[in-house]
Design a protein around this motif. Structure first.
Motif, PDB file in Angstrom:
ATOM      1  N   ARG A 231      29.317  47.354   6.195  1.00  0.00           N
ATOM      2  CA  ARG A 231      29.674  46.213   5.107  1.00  0.00           C
ATOM      3  C   ARG A 231      29.740  44.912   5.807  1.00  0.00           C
ATOM      4  N   LEU A 232      28.875  44.573   6.600  1.00  0.00           N
ATOM      5  CA  LEU A 232      28.675  43.166   7.236  1.00  0.00           C
ATOM      6  C   LEU A 232      27.721  42.295   6.674  1.00  0.00           C
ATOM      7  N   TRP A 233      28.001  41.074   6.703  1.00  0.00           N
ATOM      8  CA  TRP A 233      27.125  39.909   6.050  1.00  0.00           C
ATOM      9  C   TRP A 233      25.918  40.017   7.133  1.00  0.00           C
ATOM     10  N   LEU A 234      24.730  39.756   6.415  1.00  0.00           N
ATOM     11  CA  LEU A 234      23.609  39.815   7.332  1.00  0.00           C
ATOM     12  C   LEU A 234      22.824  38.281   7.421  1.00  0.00           C
ATOM     13  N   HIS A 235      22.885  37.682   8.399  1.00  0.00           N
ATOM     14  CA  HIS A 235      22.332  36.155   8.170  1.00  0.00           C
ATOM     15  C   HIS A 235      21.045  36.410   9.271  1.00  0.00           C
ATOM     16  N   VAL A 236      20.134  35.758   8.811  1.00  0.00           N
ATOM     17  CA  VAL A 236      18.773  35.589   9.420  1.00  0.00           C
ATOM     18  C   VAL A 236      18.401  34.428   9.818  1.00  0.00           C
ATOM     19  N   ASP A 237      18.389  33.848  11.113  1.00  0.00           N
ATOM     20  CA  ASP A 237      17.780  32.547  11.612  1.00  0.00           C
ATOM     21  C   ASP A 237      16.347  32.760  12.089  1.00  0.00           C
ATOM     22  N   ALA A 238      15.497  31.955  11.210  1.00  0.00           N
ATOM     23  CA  ALA A 238      14.020  31.978  11.231  1.00  0.00           C
ATOM     24  C   ALA A 238      13.794  30.529  11.528  1.00  0.00           C
ATOM     25  N   ALA A 239      14.522  29.703  12.252  1.00  0.00           N
ATOM     26  CA  ALA A 239      14.406  28.156  12.288  1.00  0.00           C
ATOM     27  C   ALA A 239      12.926  27.853  12.658  1.00  0.00           C
ATOM     28  N   TYR A 240      12.549  28.609  13.648  1.00  0.00           N
ATOM     29  CA  TYR A 240      11.005  28.045  14.192  1.00  0.00           C
ATOM     30  C   TYR A 240      10.099  28.923  13.411  1.00  0.00           C
ATOM     31  N   ALA A 241      10.324  30.245  13.684  1.00  0.00           N
ATOM     32  CA  ALA A 241       9.218  31.202  13.131  1.00  0.00           C
ATOM     33  C   ALA A 241       8.979  31.400  11.706  1.00  0.00           C
ATOM     34  N   GLY A 242      10.145  30.857  11.005  1.00  0.00           N
ATOM     35  CA  GLY A 242      10.192  31.047   9.519  1.00  0.00           C
ATOM     36  C   GLY A 242       8.635  30.693   8.929  1.00  0.00           C
ATOM     37  N   ALA A 243       8.394  29.638   9.176  1.00  0.00           N
ATOM     38  CA  ALA A 243       6.971  29.070   8.602  1.00  0.00           C
ATOM     39  C   ALA A 243       5.801  29.922   8.389  1.00  0.00           C
ATOM     40  N   CYS A 244       5.718  31.259   9.495  1.00  0.00           N
ATOM     41  CA  CYS A 244       4.775  32.259   9.485  1.00  0.00           C
ATOM     42  C   CYS A 244       5.042  33.241   8.234  1.00  0.00           C
ATOM     43  N   GLY A 245       6.110  33.080   7.732  1.00  0.00           N
ATOM     44  CA  GLY A 245       6.397  33.979   6.505  1.00  0.00           C
ATOM     45  C   GLY A 245       5.302  33.910   5.637  1.00  0.00           C
ATOM     46  N   LEU A 247       2.010  33.683   6.394  1.00  0.00           N
ATOM     47  CA  LEU A 247       0.951  34.484   6.843  1.00  0.00           C
ATOM     48  C   LEU A 247       0.989  35.933   6.678  1.00  0.00           C
ATOM     49  N   ALA A 248       0.009  36.359   5.980  1.00  0.00           N
ATOM     50  CA  ALA A 248      -0.115  37.968   5.515  1.00  0.00           C
ATOM     51  C   ALA A 248      -0.021  38.797   6.880  1.00  0.00           C
ATOM     52  N   GLU A 249      -0.715  38.185   7.876  1.00  0.00           N
ATOM     53  CA  GLU A 249      -0.935  39.129   9.445  1.00  0.00           C
ATOM     54  C   GLU A 249       0.522  38.843  10.013  1.00  0.00           C
ATOM     55  N   CYS A 250       1.445  38.033   9.644  1.00  0.00           N
ATOM     56  CA  CYS A 250       2.727  38.246  10.125  1.00  0.00           C
ATOM     57  C   CYS A 250       3.687  38.874   9.585  1.00  0.00           C
TER      58      CYS A 250
END
Ligand code: PLP
Length: 448
Positions: A231-245, A247-250
């Motif tokens: 029961r932990l909060w899940l935080h995701v840091d995609a500061a740099y790579a997030g833009a690649c979300g 792209l289908a290949e990523c």
């Protein structure tokens, strides 16, 4: 912006050189713009680093764009301060609309609540504030016993959050990574179980997609399983790579992100927004509201579900009109424009990674999943103890050329040169030239 190569990418100046040139006391009389701009050109500009230079490949590319500069000028001209919906309906509604658009591009859940922060560090601070609140909402929480978990390769901002909130650095547990610098879910599980047994109160885990040193990707889906179990909060840091979300290949790198409680990425990195735009999303905005909503009489306004007052979800009151920047950029590039440029950067990074792999005098230090290439020189006739020094000198020699600016890190204890591609002005020929220069400078350094 049109001629970034007029000057070396990084200035050859000493600390204090500009400060010594400036008058010791502030101006008494105002000056006309021509004089100020002339001073800017001759005194200030030579001390700046060319973040828009095609050879800027240090840290992570956070080069701007002409489009972003224009949007920034519009923003400054209007200077709307979006403290409440009423204070600037456009600022409030563009913020939410552009972030909903961005969520569509990135494949994030449409129901997530989006808001901007100035930096990823600030966004992560708010994520931990929300996590703490969510845990306290379930049962009384002893703040002195609170812990969070992240990988040993997470950005320092996660640890700093715990310092800032008064929990101390030790309350941020650094979880071991595997041979590809990814957080090990088994080690995470073990650490949580150990801490619970010791009477501590785990509240959150932060996974990273695109770590700062190596651009590695934590297994978010497996980490989400652990987070759910405890029961932990899940935080995701995609500061740099997030833009690649986009792209289908990523897609594989982003598997499981929909299970996060909060998520961030930086349009001011790989989407060429001027500095100061972090996109922050949360599935549980009510936890931020519980922790931070405070409305004095002078800020009371109408109750309307469509009039969102973003000050209730964050520490700052005044909010810049950041939605205007993202709106302008998204309209200007379109998804197609972003995708094609991101793909080029990924392709050039892969090309460089292949050159490094094919050259026995070099070694690649991490998998190249995005546009960061981690490498070091390893000539056959140089012993291991001398390699750190050699690589440091090599990086300095490349930087001294004025053509490129690289930065370094340490991976597995070894000094590693980072080549971070991502600048809008960089071309394939610049990456080719960099490789040529690295080889030349290595030959100079080793007398080969
Ligand atoms: N998180 C990651 C993974 C980063 O790489 C960085 C900076 O490079 C940050 C957070 C901090 O970003 P900001 O400068 O927006 O606080």
């Amino acid at each position: 912006m049109a001629h970034p190569q007029r000057r070396p990418v990084a200035p050859r100046v000493q600390p204090g050189e500009l400060a010594d040139k400036l008058p010791a006391s502030p101006p008494v009389q105002g000056a006309p713009p021509e004089t100020i701009l002339q001073d800017f050109e001759s005194n200030i500009l030579p001390h700046t680093v060319g973040w828009n230079h095609p050879g800027f490949m240090a840290y992570f590319a956070a080069g701007g764009s002409p489009e972003g500069a224009l949007a920034e000028a519009l923003m400054a001209a209007l200077n709307n301060v979006g403290l409440l919906w009423k204070a600037s309906p456009a600022a409030a509604e563009l913020e939410q609309t552009t972030l909903a658009w961005l969520a569509q591009w990135l494949g994030l859940p449409p129901e997530w609540f989006g808001m901007f922060h100035t930096t990823a560090s600030e966004a992560s601070l708010h994520a931990v504030i929300a996590a703490r609140e969510a845990r306290a909402a379930r049962a009384p929480l002893d703040l002195n016993k609170l812990t969070i978990y992240t990988s040993e390769h997470a950005h320092s901002s996660i640890e700093k959050t715990m310092m800032a909130l008064g929990h101390g650095r030790e309350a941020c547990r650094k979880i071991a990574t595997d041979d590809a610098f990814r957080m090990r879910p088994d080690a995470l599980e073990e650490a949580i179980v150990r801490d619970v047994a010791a009477g501590l109160e785990p509240v959150a885990v932060c996974a990273t997609i695109g770590t700062t040193s190596a651009a590695s990707v934590d297994p978010v889906d497996a980490i989400a399983d652990v987070a759910t179990r405890h029961r932990l909060w899940l935080h995701v840091d995609a500061a740099y790579a997030g833009a690649c979300g986009m792209l289908a290949e990523c897609a594989e790198h982003f598997r499981g992100v929909e299970r996060a409680d909060s998520y961030l990425m930086n349009p001011h990195k790989w989407m060429w927004a001027p500095m100061g735009v972090t996109a922050f999303y949360t599935a549980r905005p009510e936890m931020l509201q519980r922790a931070l909503a405070l409305t004095p009489e002078y800020l009371r306004s109408q109750q309307d579900p469509r009039a969102v007052n973003l000050m209730e979800y964050a520490i700052p009151l005044g909010r810049p009109f950041r939605g205007l920047k993202l709106w302008y950029l998204m309209r200007s590039f379109g998804r197609e424009g972003y995708e094609s440029t991101l793909r080029e950067h990924l392709r050039w990074a892969q090309w460089l990674a292949d050159q490094v792999d094919a050259d026995p005098g070099f070694e690649r230090m991490a998998p190249t999943l995005f546009s960061l290439v981690c490498l070091r020189a390893r000539p056959a006739d140089v012993v291991e103890e001398d390699l750190d020094g050699l690589n440091e000198r090599l990086m300095e020699a490349v930087n001294a050329s004025g053509e490129f600016f690289l930065s370094h890190t340490r991976l597995n204890g070894k000094l590693t040169i980072r080549v971070a591609i991502g600048n809008l002005r960089t071309r394939e020929t610049d990456v080719q030239r960099l490789w040529e220069l690295i080889q030349q400078r290595l030959a100079d350094a080793t007398g080969a």
